[in-house]
Design an enzyme around this catalytic site. Structure first.
Site, PDB file in Angstrom:
ATOM      1  N   SER A 105       0.855  -1.187   0.000  1.00  0.00           N
ATOM      2  CA  SER A 105       0.000   0.000   0.000  1.00  0.00           C
ATOM      3  C   SER A 105       0.893   1.239   0.000  1.00  0.00           C
ATOM      4  O   SER A 105       1.972   1.223   0.586  1.00  0.00           O
ATOM      5  CB  SER A 105      -0.856  -0.042   1.273  1.00  0.00           C
ATOM      6  OG  SER A 105      -2.037   0.672   1.119  1.00  0.00           O
ATOM      7  N   PRO A 106       0.460   2.324  -0.656  1.00  0.00           N
ATOM      8  CA  PRO A 106       1.310   3.521  -0.677  1.00  0.00           C
ATOM      9  C   PRO A 106       1.612   4.008   0.742  1.00  0.00           C
ATOM     10  O   PRO A 106       0.713   4.090   1.580  1.00  0.00           O
ATOM     11  CB  PRO A 106       0.439   4.537  -1.423  1.00  0.00           C
ATOM     12  CG  PRO A 106      -0.510   3.714  -2.238  1.00  0.00           C
ATOM     13  CD  PRO A 106      -0.791   2.506  -1.419  1.00  0.00           C
ATOM     14  N   TYR A 141      -7.990  14.097   0.167  1.00  0.00           N
ATOM     15  CA  TYR A 141      -7.141  14.866  -0.747  1.00  0.00           C
ATOM     16  C   TYR A 141      -7.990  15.396  -1.916  1.00  0.00           C
ATOM     17  O   TYR A 141      -9.205  15.226  -1.937  1.00  0.00           O
ATOM     18  CB  TYR A 141      -5.939  14.019  -1.188  1.00  0.00           C
ATOM     19  CG  TYR A 141      -5.084  13.637   0.006  1.00  0.00           C
ATOM     20  CD1 TYR A 141      -4.547  14.633   0.839  1.00  0.00           C
ATOM     21  CD2 TYR A 141      -4.848  12.314   0.354  1.00  0.00           C
ATOM     22  CE1 TYR A 141      -3.793  14.318   1.955  1.00  0.00           C
ATOM     23  CE2 TYR A 141      -4.099  11.986   1.480  1.00  0.00           C
ATOM     24  CZ  TYR A 141      -3.573  12.988   2.271  1.00  0.00           C
ATOM     25  OH  TYR A 141      -2.834  12.675   3.392  1.00  0.00           O
ATOM     26  N   ALA A 156       2.235   8.317  -2.020  1.00  0.00           N
ATOM     27  CA  ALA A 156       1.506   9.362  -2.746  1.00  0.00           C
ATOM     28  C   ALA A 156       2.535  10.282  -3.402  1.00  0.00           C
ATOM     29  O   ALA A 156       3.305  10.944  -2.714  1.00  0.00           O
ATOM     30  CB  ALA A 156       0.639  10.156  -1.769  1.00  0.00           C
ATOM     31  N   GLY A 173       0.045  -2.238   4.570  1.00  0.00           N
ATOM     32  CA  GLY A 173       0.892  -1.082   4.829  1.00  0.00           C
ATOM     33  C   GLY A 173       1.817  -1.336   6.002  1.00  0.00           C
ATOM     34  O   GLY A 173       2.953  -1.784   5.856  1.00  0.00           O
ATOM     35  N   ARG A 180      -7.774   4.694  -5.829  1.00  0.00           N
ATOM     36  CA  ARG A 180      -8.031   4.510  -4.389  1.00  0.00           C
ATOM     37  C   ARG A 180      -9.131   5.460  -3.979  1.00  0.00           C
ATOM     38  O   ARG A 180      -9.050   6.665  -4.232  1.00  0.00           O
ATOM     39  CB  ARG A 180      -6.759   4.767  -3.567  1.00  0.00           C
ATOM     40  CG  ARG A 180      -7.034   4.834  -2.083  1.00  0.00           C
ATOM     41  CD  ARG A 180      -5.800   4.704  -1.226  1.00  0.00           C
ATOM     42  NE  ARG A 180      -5.460   3.303  -1.028  1.00  0.00           N
ATOM     43  CZ  ARG A 180      -4.657   2.850  -0.059  1.00  0.00           C
ATOM     44  NH1 ARG A 180      -4.085   3.694   0.772  1.00  0.00           N
ATOM     45  NH2 ARG A 180      -4.393   1.568   0.077  1.00  0.00           N
TER      46      ARG A 180
HETATM   47  C1  LIG Z   1       3.206   5.749   7.319  1.00  0.00           C
HETATM   48  C2  LIG Z   1       1.989   5.698   6.450  1.00  0.00           C
HETATM   49  C3  LIG Z   1       1.971   6.393   5.254  1.00  0.00           C
HETATM   50  C4  LIG Z   1       0.869   6.321   4.398  1.00  0.00           C
HETATM   51  N1  LIG Z   1       0.897   6.946   3.193  1.00  0.00           N
HETATM   52  C5  LIG Z   1      -0.121   6.793   2.327  1.00  0.00           C
HETATM   53  C6  LIG Z   1      -0.042   7.303   1.006  1.00  0.00           C
HETATM   54  O1  LIG Z   1       0.969   7.865   0.592  1.00  0.00           O
HETATM   55  N2  LIG Z   1      -1.118   7.133   0.201  1.00  0.00           N
HETATM   56  C7  LIG Z   1      -2.242   6.458   0.606  1.00  0.00           C
HETATM   57  O2  LIG Z   1      -3.192   6.325  -0.160  1.00  0.00           O
HETATM   58  N3  LIG Z   1      -2.313   5.933   1.839  1.00  0.00           N
HETATM   59  C8  LIG Z   1      -1.287   6.056   2.684  1.00  0.00           C
HETATM   60  N4  LIG Z   1      -1.330   5.469   3.907  1.00  0.00           N
HETATM   61  C9  LIG Z   1      -2.415   4.504   4.186  1.00  0.00           C
HETATM   62  C10 LIG Z   1      -1.919   3.092   3.838  1.00  0.00           C
HETATM   63  O3  LIG Z   1      -1.661   2.973   2.469  1.00  0.00           O
HETATM   64  C11 LIG Z   1      -2.952   2.018   4.249  1.00  0.00           C
HETATM   65  O4  LIG Z   1      -4.119   2.228   3.511  1.00  0.00           O
HETATM   66  C12 LIG Z   1      -3.252   2.050   5.728  1.00  0.00           C
HETATM   67  O5  LIG Z   1      -2.066   2.131   6.483  1.00  0.00           O
HETATM   68  C13 LIG Z   1      -4.073   0.842   6.167  1.00  0.00           C
HETATM   69  O6  LIG Z   1      -3.364  -0.327   5.891  1.00  0.00           O
HETATM   70  P1  LIG Z   1      -2.537  -1.107   7.062  1.00  0.00           P
HETATM   71  O7  LIG Z   1      -3.488  -1.351   8.196  1.00  0.00           O
HETATM   72  O8  LIG Z   1      -2.072  -2.367   6.390  1.00  0.00           O
HETATM   73  O9  LIG Z   1      -1.393  -0.236   7.464  1.00  0.00           O
HETATM   74  C14 LIG Z   1      -0.256   5.569   4.791  1.00  0.00           C
HETATM   75  C15 LIG Z   1      -0.255   4.898   6.017  1.00  0.00           C
HETATM   76  C16 LIG Z   1       0.848   4.946   6.840  1.00  0.00           C
HETATM   77  C17 LIG Z   1       0.840   4.158   8.125  1.00  0.00           C
END
Ligand SMILES: Cc1cc2nc3c(=O)[nH]c(=O)nc-3n(C[C@H](O)[C@H](O)[C@H](O)COP(=O)(O)O)c2cc1C
Length: 391
Positions: A25-26, A191, A60, A345, A239
């Site tokens: 995930s980003p 966003y 992102a 993520g 997304r």
């Molecule tokens: C450190 C961090 C940075 C993130 N940056 C982005 C991002 O750049 N773009 C995005 O769509 N979501 C971003 N997210 C959300 C994650 O992509 C993901 O959707 C979210 O953490 C839930 O997944 P997880 O429970 O596996 O961490 C970010 C989350 C974290 C923790």
């Protein structure tokens, strides 16, 4: 014979074949300089390819400078930024994985400071501003700040809307030229594109606001424009925040309709996240500094129902994300039709080798053949020694 374990079944989307269903995930790193990737980005993104995640998305990546969340966010609006990512792309490919880029514009949530420096919109003081290279004028569908104390964004007018659209198209083309083999349009988390969709952020009275059709218009125009510009074989993800989770906000029903329209626009996968239209950072339930409790923590797979509903009702492939932590949980999501792909993520940050461990746990790779050759022979030995010592 196809692999009975779905997590490790390849998936072909247009002309890109993902070797498995595990997606990084980003993950914003707030570590770029002028939007240019640094050694940290190489180490960070490469580690997921060493761990054999099938598709590795960049964080992102801003399509224009004012679309960065922070001054330290990655960008793709010039060649220097694209060039710096070339070694990342090359390494991910060398591991048999697919490099993907999330294209983003932060809209009214831009011009903030990173979560690990000073939280919130910049500047806190004039000297902070000088050091941070911010603030800058943010833009949005309507001049509504995200929350008290945030920047008041400028309402995008006709020319600006065209300029931002062109920025998305140019960024997508630059990403394709740089070797990325999947793109994701960030339409979630409050966003820019999400703020067009949500009635809580979009108060326009022109063609780009009002009813659902009006609010969907600009994000759909972006999807159309990017689809028309990139090669036919390029997979496009979007997304979305499947729900705002606030009264009077965007609903799952809206997401189903939007996903149908995204499919028509040539989007291949809807990546189903949620929330973020308000001010608090989306992925910290403890943004007021309090520790997590059982009530504030998100339950495993809490967004999977959104993915399942959209997949079933909108006739489009989906990706589930959010507290997917266990290989069997991931497998169950796929087997039960909850999603076509799973994105992880924080669990992958914690353990970039999660896919290889999952392959072992699910009996797909008992002999460590999926591991990079540089490690496989030694890890095999390690396992044999462990077994002997335990017997
Ligand atoms: C450190 C961090 C940075 C993130 N940056 C982005 C991002 O750049 N773009 C995005 O769509 N979501 C971003 N997210 C959300 C994650 O992509 C993901 O959707 C979210 O953490 C839930 O997944 P997880 O429970 O596996 O961490 C970010 C989350 C974290 C923790």
């Amino acid at each position: 014979m196809s692999n009975p374990v779905k997590l490790f079944e390849p998936l072909t989307i247009r002309q890109t074949t993902l070797p498995n269903r595990i997606v990084v995930s980003p993950l914003c790193q707030y570590s770029a300089v002028d939007g240019v990737a640094q050694p940290w980005h190489f180490a960070h993104l490469s580690s997921f390819a060493r761990g054999k995640s099938g598709l590795v998305f960049t964080e992102a990546t801003a399509v224009e400078a004012r679309g960065r969340i922070t001054p330290q966010c990655l960008g793709i609006w010039n060649d220097a930024q694209a060039d710096a990512l070339a070694p990342v792309v090359e390494f991910i490919e060398s591991m048999g994985c697919v490099p993907g880029m999330q294209l983003a514009h932060a809209g009214r949530k831009a011009s903030t400071s990173s979560p690990f420096s000073k939280r919130g919109p910049v500047p806190l003081t004039e000297s902070d501003a000088a050091e941070a290279g911010a603030p800058w004028q943010t833009v949005a569908p309507s001049p509504l700040p995200v929350a008290d104390g945030w920047h008041v964004p400028a309402e995008l007018d006709g020319d600006d809307l065209e300029e931002v659209k062109k920025a998305f198209v140019d960024a997508a083309l630059r990403a394709c030229d740089s070797g990325f083999r999947a793109l994701e349009l960030h339409m979630a988390h409050g966003y820019l594109l999400h703020s067009f969709l949500s009635p809580l952020a979009n108060r326009r009275e022109d063609d780009y606001g009002g009813d659902l059709d009006g609010r969907m218009r600009y994000p759909l125009e972006i999807a159309d424009a990017v689809r028309a510009a990139v090669p036919d074989g390029m997979p496009l993800f979007a997304r979305i925040s499947a729900i705002d989770g606030r009264e009077g906000g965007w609903s799952l029903e809206d997401s189903v309709e939007f996903s149908r329209r995204l499919a028509t626009a040539g989007i291949d996968i809807v990546d189903c996240s949620s929330g973020g239209i308000g001010g608090a950072p989306r992925f910290r339930s403890d943004d007021d500094g309090k520790p997590l409790t059982r009530d504030s923590a998100r339950a495993p797979g809490f967004q999977v129902p959104f993915s399942r509903a959209i997949r079933e009702q909108a006739g489009i492939r989906t990706m589930a994300v959010g507290v997917i932590i266990d290989p069997r949980q991931a497998e169950e999501i796929l087997q039960s039709g909850g999603a076509d792909l799973v994105a992880l993520g924080r669990e992958l940050m914690y353990d970039p080798f999660w896919p290889l461990r999952a392959a072992e746990a699910l009996g797909v790779d008992p002999d460590f053949r999926m591991w990079p050759a540089q490690y496989a022979w030694a890890i095999d030995r390690r396992a044999q020694i462990k077994t002997l010592n335990e017997s």
